[in-house]
Design a protein around this motif. Structure first.
Motif, PDB file in Angstrom:
ATOM      1  N   VAL A 100       7.815   2.682 -22.324  1.00  0.00           N
ATOM      2  CA  VAL A 100       8.925   3.242 -23.138  1.00  0.00           C
ATOM      3  C   VAL A 100      10.129   2.721 -22.512  1.00  0.00           C
ATOM      4  O   VAL A 100      10.394   2.702 -21.620  1.00  0.00           O
ATOM      5  N   GLU A 101      11.318   3.019 -23.441  1.00  0.00           N
ATOM      6  CA  GLU A 101      12.589   2.665 -22.991  1.00  0.00           C
ATOM      7  C   GLU A 101      12.733   3.735 -21.851  1.00  0.00           C
ATOM      8  O   GLU A 101      12.687   5.085 -22.099  1.00  0.00           O
ATOM      9  N   GLY A 102      13.228   3.449 -20.678  1.00  0.00           N
ATOM     10  CA  GLY A 102      13.669   4.380 -19.753  1.00  0.00           C
ATOM     11  C   GLY A 102      12.651   4.258 -18.485  1.00  0.00           C
ATOM     12  O   GLY A 102      13.011   5.172 -17.486  1.00  0.00           O
ATOM     13  N   VAL A 103      11.724   3.895 -18.628  1.00  0.00           N
ATOM     14  CA  VAL A 103      10.691   4.166 -17.445  1.00  0.00           C
ATOM     15  C   VAL A 103       9.557   2.818 -17.689  1.00  0.00           C
ATOM     16  O   VAL A 103       9.092   2.658 -18.732  1.00  0.00           O
ATOM     17  N   THR A 104       9.556   2.328 -16.475  1.00  0.00           N
ATOM     18  CA  THR A 104       8.632   1.209 -16.175  1.00  0.00           C
ATOM     19  C   THR A 104       7.494   1.524 -15.265  1.00  0.00           C
ATOM     20  O   THR A 104       7.650   2.075 -14.306  1.00  0.00           O
ATOM     21  N   VAL A 105       6.226   1.115 -15.680  1.00  0.00           N
ATOM     22  CA  VAL A 105       5.102   1.127 -14.886  1.00  0.00           C
ATOM     23  C   VAL A 105       4.577  -0.017 -14.547  1.00  0.00           C
ATOM     24  O   VAL A 105       4.365  -0.913 -15.359  1.00  0.00           O
ATOM     25  N   SER A 106       4.317  -0.316 -13.168  1.00  0.00           N
ATOM     26  CA  SER A 106       4.026  -1.649 -12.765  1.00  0.00           C
ATOM     27  C   SER A 106       3.046  -1.553 -11.781  1.00  0.00           C
ATOM     28  O   SER A 106       2.996  -0.588 -10.927  1.00  0.00           O
ATOM     29  N   GLU A 107       2.325  -2.571 -11.375  1.00  0.00           N
ATOM     30  CA  GLU A 107       1.415  -2.485 -10.278  1.00  0.00           C
ATOM     31  C   GLU A 107       1.739  -3.941  -9.247  1.00  0.00           C
ATOM     32  O   GLU A 107       2.114  -5.114  -9.867  1.00  0.00           O
ATOM     33  N   ASN A 108       1.871  -3.601  -8.102  1.00  0.00           N
ATOM     34  CA  ASN A 108       1.766  -4.747  -7.094  1.00  0.00           C
ATOM     35  C   ASN A 108       0.796  -4.789  -5.975  1.00  0.00           C
ATOM     36  O   ASN A 108       1.202  -3.890  -4.974  1.00  0.00           O
ATOM     37  N   GLY A 109      -0.132  -5.267  -6.153  1.00  0.00           N
ATOM     38  CA  GLY A 109      -1.092  -5.240  -4.972  1.00  0.00           C
ATOM     39  C   GLY A 109      -1.741  -3.968  -5.148  1.00  0.00           C
ATOM     40  O   GLY A 109      -2.261  -3.300  -6.215  1.00  0.00           O
ATOM     41  N   ALA A 110      -1.578  -3.208  -3.950  1.00  0.00           N
ATOM     42  CA  ALA A 110      -2.177  -1.578  -3.815  1.00  0.00           C
ATOM     43  C   ALA A 110      -1.103  -0.423  -4.306  1.00  0.00           C
ATOM     44  O   ALA A 110      -1.630   0.606  -4.133  1.00  0.00           O
ATOM     45  N   LEU A 111       0.084  -0.992  -4.702  1.00  0.00           N
ATOM     46  CA  LEU A 111       1.003   0.024  -5.031  1.00  0.00           C
ATOM     47  C   LEU A 111       1.206  -0.016  -6.639  1.00  0.00           C
ATOM     48  O   LEU A 111       1.265  -0.880  -7.392  1.00  0.00           O
ATOM     49  N   ASP A 135      -8.009  -0.180  -6.988  1.00  0.00           N
ATOM     50  CA  ASP A 135      -7.075  -1.198  -6.203  1.00  0.00           C
ATOM     51  C   ASP A 135      -5.988  -0.673  -5.832  1.00  0.00           C
ATOM     52  O   ASP A 135      -5.007  -1.132  -4.823  1.00  0.00           O
ATOM     53  N   ILE A 136      -5.643   0.468  -6.210  1.00  0.00           N
ATOM     54  CA  ILE A 136      -4.311   1.392  -6.149  1.00  0.00           C
ATOM     55  C   ILE A 136      -4.556   2.082  -4.816  1.00  0.00           C
ATOM     56  O   ILE A 136      -5.319   3.273  -4.907  1.00  0.00           O
ATOM     57  N   TYR A 137      -3.764   1.975  -3.629  1.00  0.00           N
ATOM     58  CA  TYR A 137      -3.821   2.827  -2.544  1.00  0.00           C
ATOM     59  C   TYR A 137      -2.949   4.174  -2.938  1.00  0.00           C
ATOM     60  O   TYR A 137      -3.070   5.240  -2.505  1.00  0.00           O
ATOM     61  N   ALA A 138      -1.503   3.785  -3.374  1.00  0.00           N
ATOM     62  CA  ALA A 138      -0.624   4.842  -3.374  1.00  0.00           C
ATOM     63  C   ALA A 138       0.283   4.542  -4.632  1.00  0.00           C
ATOM     64  O   ALA A 138       0.259   3.344  -4.888  1.00  0.00           O
TER      65      ALA A 138
END
Length: 366
Positions: A11-22, A56-59
């Motif tokens: 949504v406008e104002g927040v981005t959720v993304s994944e980068n490897g384990a993050l 796959d997400i550590y943190a």
């Protein structure tokens, strides 16, 4: 870095993304100091369970765009507008925010907030229960709700009630800001790290480097806190159960810190009298509560403030008209009766905030 496909679209104002384990949350409304509105909070409530269930997400990490603020709080103008047009929706919005705070507290993986600039109100709630809270050079913490006819919510009474030297009471009533030096000494921040290192922290987390080592190696002691010279005076003046007596003790202060004490009095006398008395009782009673219970009381209080005039008036005076001349009801502390305060803490006519237990949250894999 690719946008997560495990949850709803951004949504406008927040981005959720994944980068490897993050799993990375980016607040991206710098033009309004990254103030959190209802759609943004709903997006966050979708993202964290998805991170928890992704092997796959550590943190997770939370960052913010812009130089001035990490997050200057919740969109209180939105709250006041909703209370005028659709009170049930306004109440539900507070309920969903407190559910988000509990979700963050029960989240099963390390969470690192990378805080640059101002962090207030809902921004404090978004970060306070993360496992790691990193303060950059421009970090400023405040809970200024009594200045807009509200109270320190998002579970923060639980935190303030446990700070030493009555500093939590001082911060909750005055709304004054503190720098990262004091925040680190008080445990509000876990690490003080230059903002130039934030990218390296994210890179390390994306490769699942142990979070404690990653942060400890970059931390440097920020030096003495600015509040430290006043600890004894704060402890003496704020260790009472009435706002009137707190102000009386401050007015009677003598010695090298007398001028500072009078400035605190001046700040207190600007705040909403009803908010001051409700806040003091809330912080005192939160000493015997856990976070889940504190959030339940937060919801009761928020609903009461939505019903009465001070919250609307404070938002008008401070944020809309900006005349800084609120017409508080009652206008002074003497007009705030024990019965008025007790009403705020009384049982709601609806079911209140029914949060799952921690074990129930863990069973749901959040």
């Amino acid at each position: 870095m690719s946008t997560s496909d495990l949850t709803a679209p951004d949504v406008e104002g927040v981005t959720v993304s994944e980068n490897g384990a993050l799993g990375l949350i980016t607040l991206n409304r710098p033009q309004v100091l990254n103030v959190l509105n209802t759609p943004m909070k709903a997006r966050l409530a979708e993202a964290f369970p998805a991170f928890a269930r992704n092997p796959d997400i550590y943190a997770a990490a939370i960052e913010a765009a812009g130089e001035r603020a990490f997050c200057a709080g919740g969109d209180v103008r939105e709250s006041v507008s909703a209370a005028r047009s659709n009170m049930p929706a306004a109440r539900v919005a507070f309920k969903r925010e407190y559910e988000l705070i509990w979700l963050l507290e029960c989240f099963s993986k390390p969470t690192v907030s990378l805080i640059s600039g101002i962090v207030m109100g809902s921004g404090v709630g978004l970060t306070a229960f993360n496992t790691h809270r990193v303060a950059g050079e421009r970090y400023k913490f405040a809970m200024p709700e009594t200045a807009i006819g509200l109270f320190p919510d998002v579970g923060i009474a639980y935190v303030l009630a446990r700070l030493p030297h009555e500093i939590g009471t001082y911060l909750g009533l005055t709304g004054r800001a503190i720098s990262r030096s004091d925040a680190f000494k008080l445990g509000l921040a876990t690490h003080c790290i230059p903002e130039s290192e934030f990218a390296a922290i994210k890179a390390g987390l994306s490769e699942a480097w142990p979070v404690d080592t990653l942060l400890d190696e970059r931390h440097s002691d920020p030096g003495p806190g600015e509040l430290e010279p006043y600890n004894e005076l704060i402890a003496k003046c704020f260790a009472t159960d009435t706002v009137e007596e707190i102000i009386g003790r401050l007015k009677a202060a003598s010695g090298p810190h007398a001028e500072w004490a009078q400035a605190v009095v001046a700040d207190l006398e600007k705040q909403a009298p009803l908010s001051l008395k409700v806040t003091l009782r809330h912080i005192r009673e939160a000493r015997a509560m856990d976070l889940r219970q504190t959030l339940g009381v937060d919801y009761k209080l928020a609903c009461r403030f939505l019903e009465d005039s001070d919250f609307r008036e404070g938002v008008r005076a401070v944020l809309i008209d900006k005349d800084n001349k609120p017409n508080w009801q009652p206008a002074d502390l003497s007009g705030v009766t024990a019965e008025m305060v007790a009403h705020y803490f009384s049982q709601l006519t609806d079911d209140g905030l029914d949060l799952p237990t921690r074990s129930e949250m863990q069973a749901a894999r959040v």
